[in-house]
Design a protein around this motif. Sequence first.
Motif, mmCIF file in Angstrom:
data_model
loop_
_atom_site.group_PDB
_atom_site.id
_atom_site.type_symbol
_atom_site.label_atom_id
_atom_site.label_comp_id
_atom_site.label_asym_id
_atom_site.label_seq_id
_atom_site.Cartn_x
_atom_site.Cartn_y
_atom_site.Cartn_z
ATOM 1 N N VAL A 1 -9.564 -4.624 4.229
ATOM 2 C CA VAL A 1 -10.468 -4.032 5.219
ATOM 3 C C VAL A 1 -9.905 -2.687 5.661
ATOM 4 C CG1 VAL A 1 -11.593 -4.316 7.453
ATOM 5 C CG2 VAL A 1 -11.196 -6.311 5.996
ATOM 6 N N GLY A 2 -10.726 -1.642 5.596
ATOM 7 C CA GLY A 2 -10.291 -0.306 5.995
ATOM 8 C C GLY A 2 -10.132 -0.175 7.499
ATOM 9 N N LEU A 3 -9.032 0.448 7.926
ATOM 10 C CA LEU A 3 -8.763 0.683 9.346
ATOM 11 C C LEU A 3 -9.032 2.122 9.745
ATOM 12 C CD1 LEU A 3 -5.351 -1.218 9.624
ATOM 13 C CD2 LEU A 3 -7.629 -2.095 10.150
ATOM 14 N N ASN A 4 -8.780 3.059 8.824
ATOM 15 C CA ASN A 4 -8.948 4.480 9.089
ATOM 16 C C ASN A 4 -9.580 5.170 7.884
ATOM 17 O OD1 ASN A 4 -7.484 4.696 11.738
ATOM 18 N ND2 ASN A 4 -5.776 3.992 10.478
ATOM 19 N N VAL A 5 -10.122 6.344 8.130
ATOM 20 C CA VAL A 5 -10.703 7.139 7.055
ATOM 21 C C VAL A 5 -9.591 7.620 6.131
ATOM 22 C CG1 VAL A 5 -11.951 9.250 6.484
ATOM 23 C CG2 VAL A 5 -12.662 7.862 8.439
ATOM 24 N N ALA B 1 7.798 -9.748 -12.342
ATOM 25 C CA ALA B 1 6.730 -9.270 -11.468
ATOM 26 C C ALA B 1 5.486 -8.957 -12.291
ATOM 27 C CB ALA B 1 7.183 -8.036 -10.705
ATOM 28 N N LEU B 2 4.411 -9.671 -12.018
ATOM 29 C CA LEU B 2 3.112 -9.399 -12.637
ATOM 30 C C LEU B 2 2.287 -8.642 -11.604
ATOM 31 C CD1 LEU B 2 2.416 -12.961 -14.106
ATOM 32 C CD2 LEU B 2 3.678 -11.066 -15.166
ATOM 33 N N LYS B 3 1.824 -7.432 -11.929
ATOM 34 C CA LYS B 3 1.136 -6.650 -10.913
ATOM 35 C C LYS B 3 0.088 -5.713 -11.510
ATOM 36 C CE LYS B 3 4.870 -3.201 -10.765
ATOM 37 N NZ LYS B 3 5.870 -2.543 -9.880
ATOM 38 N N ASP B 4 -0.794 -5.262 -10.626
ATOM 39 C CA ASP B 4 -1.810 -4.280 -10.981
ATOM 40 C C ASP B 4 -2.137 -3.499 -9.716
ATOM 41 O OD1 ASP B 4 -3.583 -2.821 -12.424
ATOM 42 O OD2 ASP B 4 -5.121 -4.371 -12.608
ATOM 43 N N SER B 5 -2.585 -2.253 -9.894
ATOM 44 C CA SER B 5 -2.857 -1.376 -8.752
ATOM 45 C C SER B 5 -4.240 -0.752 -8.864
ATOM 46 C CB SER B 5 -1.800 -0.260 -8.658
ATOM 47 O OG SER B 5 -0.505 -0.797 -8.513
ATOM 48 N N VAL B 6 -4.852 -0.506 -7.705
ATOM 49 C CA VAL B 6 -6.138 0.189 -7.634
ATOM 50 C C VAL B 6 -6.095 1.128 -6.433
ATOM 51 C CG1 VAL B 6 -7.457 -1.663 -8.726
ATOM 52 C CG2 VAL B 6 -7.175 -1.647 -6.239
ATOM 53 N N THR B 7 -7.005 2.088 -6.403
ATOM 54 C CA THR B 7 -7.112 3.020 -5.288
ATOM 55 C C THR B 7 -8.380 2.743 -4.499
ATOM 56 O OG1 THR B 7 -5.890 4.731 -6.495
ATOM 57 C CG2 THR B 7 -7.218 5.446 -4.624
ATOM 58 N N LEU B 8 -8.233 2.544 -3.188
ATOM 59 C CA LEU B 8 -9.363 2.232 -2.316
ATOM 60 C C LEU B 8 -9.562 3.342 -1.290
ATOM 61 C CD1 LEU B 8 -8.614 -1.536 -1.539
ATOM 62 C CD2 LEU B 8 -9.900 -0.582 -3.451
ATOM 63 N N GLN C 1 0.829 -1.199 0.000
ATOM 64 C CA GLN C 1 0.000 0.000 0.000
ATOM 65 C C GLN C 1 0.865 1.251 0.000
ATOM 66 O OE1 GLN C 1 -3.443 -0.083 2.755
ATOM 67 N NE2 GLN C 1 -2.592 -2.008 3.485
ATOM 68 N N SER C 2 0.328 2.320 -0.583
ATOM 69 C CA SER C 2 1.020 3.607 -0.550
ATOM 70 C C SER C 2 0.852 4.273 0.802
ATOM 71 C CB SER C 2 0.471 4.520 -1.652
ATOM 72 O OG SER C 2 -0.919 4.777 -1.447
ATOM 73 N N ASP C 3 -0.257 3.978 1.480
ATOM 74 C CA ASP C 3 -0.546 4.535 2.795
ATOM 75 C C ASP C 3 -1.305 3.464 3.568
ATOM 76 O OD1 ASP C 3 -1.202 5.957 5.026
ATOM 77 O OD2 ASP C 3 -1.962 7.706 3.983
ATOM 78 N N VAL C 4 -0.769 3.038 4.687
ATOM 79 C CA VAL C 4 -1.335 1.876 5.393
ATOM 80 C C VAL C 4 -2.642 2.253 6.092
ATOM 81 C CG1 VAL C 4 -0.890 0.028 7.029
ATOM 82 C CG2 VAL C 4 0.992 1.013 5.721
ATOM 83 N N SER D 1 -5.940 4.886 -0.117
ATOM 84 C CA SER D 1 -4.647 4.222 -0.261
ATOM 85 C C SER D 1 -4.590 3.514 -1.607
ATOM 86 C CB SER D 1 -4.428 3.207 0.870
ATOM 87 O OG SER D 1 -3.180 2.550 0.715
ATOM 88 N N LYS D 2 -3.422 3.581 -2.252
ATOM 89 C CA LYS D 2 -3.185 2.834 -3.487
ATOM 90 C C LYS D 2 -2.693 1.443 -3.114
ATOM 91 C CE LYS D 2 -0.529 2.886 -7.807
ATOM 92 N NZ LYS D 2 0.508 3.612 -8.596
ATOM 93 N N VAL D 3 -3.417 0.413 -3.568
ATOM 94 C CA VAL D 3 -3.096 -0.970 -3.232
ATOM 95 C C VAL D 3 -2.572 -1.669 -4.482
ATOM 96 C CG1 VAL D 3 -3.990 -3.159 -2.359
ATOM 97 C CG2 VAL D 3 -4.854 -0.996 -1.430
#
Length: 254
Positions: free
Chosen positions: A107-111, A126-133, A81-84, A114-116
């Motif tokens: 599962v969200g811990l704080n308001v 490395a096979l990868k993909d990213s989304v923002t939650l 994550q970009s921000d835990v 984060s980019k996952v």
Amino acid sequence: MICSFFLLKVIFFINHHNRQSAKFIVIPPSRLEIVEFVMEAEIGKPIYLHVALYAEETGLDGKTTMVPFTRCQELPFQVKQSDVKFKQNKTAAFPPVGISCGNIAMVGLNVGTSKVTVTYFHDGKALKDSVTLSAYRPLQLLQPKKDIILGVGSSINLVYTGGPRPVIGRSSEHQRVVVSEDETVAQAQDVTQYHTIPGEDFTVVQVLCHKLGETDIKLMISNTPSSPNCKGTTSTAMTRVICGKPRKVTLQPE
């Protein structure tokens, strides 16, 4: 990794003319994609990232096509994550969707947002993909905290907290919808823009009683999905309003 083809034959010993076969293809993955996910959820509720793995298959005509894996839930995916603000729930289970072969529960811990990034390593690649939650507090009525009873012709401001927050740079796609179940009894409108409450995610709804009766005021907050593989969610709060007849008047000096 060498592509291998297995031909499985099943023969019934009672009647050797009854038989069936299936072909298993073992080929290395070449691409990873998060094919579907919900962009935001309440704190504590899981968001499932549905993961698809693809492999390149060369047909008899020499053409190469991308073939999705049937199952990949047990593979050692790595999540960063970009921000835990989220944690991975490794025990949560959900059936695969569409062409996905597995999913990852976050599962969200704080308001906040984060980019996952989901990564699978194969043969040093490395096979990868990213989304923002995003995670938000539950939508609930803050004020008033007691039953809402108004006289005909009077109004009140309902203050709510929580619900999906505007996405940075896409505030125009943030929607707040207010509906009165019976507009002949009372009308409701969003008046948030005329109020400021520092430090809180809030929504202000003004309710005006027209005649005796009861009605439910429904507040719905949502964001427009940012991409085709992303789904939005709507947070809803219901408030009962009673338009009654005053029985007595009490004067209190200040």
